[in-house]
Design an enzyme around this catalytic site. Structure first.
Site, mmCIF file in Angstrom:
data_model
loop_
_atom_site.group_PDB
_atom_site.id
_atom_site.type_symbol
_atom_site.label_atom_id
_atom_site.label_comp_id
_atom_site.label_asym_id
_atom_site.label_seq_id
_atom_site.Cartn_x
_atom_site.Cartn_y
_atom_site.Cartn_z
ATOM 1 N N VAL A 1 36.985 37.345 48.619
ATOM 2 C CA VAL A 1 38.116 37.420 47.637
ATOM 3 C C VAL A 1 38.043 36.273 46.918
ATOM 4 C CG1 VAL A 1 40.940 37.281 47.337
ATOM 5 C CG2 VAL A 1 39.860 38.836 49.140
ATOM 6 N N CYS A 2 38.494 36.127 45.641
ATOM 7 C CA CYS A 2 38.467 35.159 44.876
ATOM 8 C C CYS A 2 37.463 34.052 45.060
ATOM 9 C CB CYS A 2 39.796 34.356 44.992
ATOM 10 S SG CYS A 2 40.530 33.337 43.529
ATOM 11 N N THR A 3 37.545 33.024 45.283
ATOM 12 C CA THR A 3 36.534 31.883 45.369
ATOM 13 C C THR A 3 35.747 31.914 46.474
ATOM 14 O OG1 THR A 3 38.196 30.394 46.190
ATOM 15 C CG2 THR A 3 37.763 30.290 43.968
#
Length: 121
Positions: free
Chosen positions: A99-101
């Site tokens: 997820v995301c970074t």
């Protein structure tokens, strides 16, 4: 039976753990293992303690590898033990996700080479 390993770490965005855990834990015939780099409780970006009863090194074979994001990814991207563990476990996993970074951690472990990837930010 599907086995999912969710790597949690200090500074992880709380939502990046909580929401996927809620979904994963409701899947039929699925076991979710909450893992931390050294088998210790972790603290999210909101100050919420996430108990991690299992060190990542003690995880069983995993069908799914999951890494969330957040400010704590900076330290993970320089943690040779975490990066080596991800790289070693990836070939046996059916899915490697983030997820995301968290995608930056997968990239630092060499798992995005030859693949297209997208993330927030």
């Amino acid at each position: 039976m599907t086995t999912i390993g969710m790597l949690v770490f200090d500074g992880m965005t709380h939502l990046d753990f909580g929401a996927p855990f809620d979904v994963f834990s409701r899947l039929p015939e699925t076991t979710v293992h909450v893992l931390s780099p050294r088998g210790r409780d972790t603290v999210t970006d909101l100050g919420q303690t996430v108990p991690a009863p299992q060190a990542m090194a003690d995880a069983p074979p995993l069908d799914v590898l999951f890494v969330g994001g957040g400010p704590g990814v900076n330290a993970l991207m320089e943690d040779d033990a975490v990066l080596g563990w991800l790289a070693a476990r990836a070939p046996a996993a059916q899915w490697i996700t983030s997820v995301c970074t968290g995608a930056l951690v997968l990239g630092a472990a060499g798992l995005l080479q030859g693949h297209r990837a997208a993330t927030h930010w």
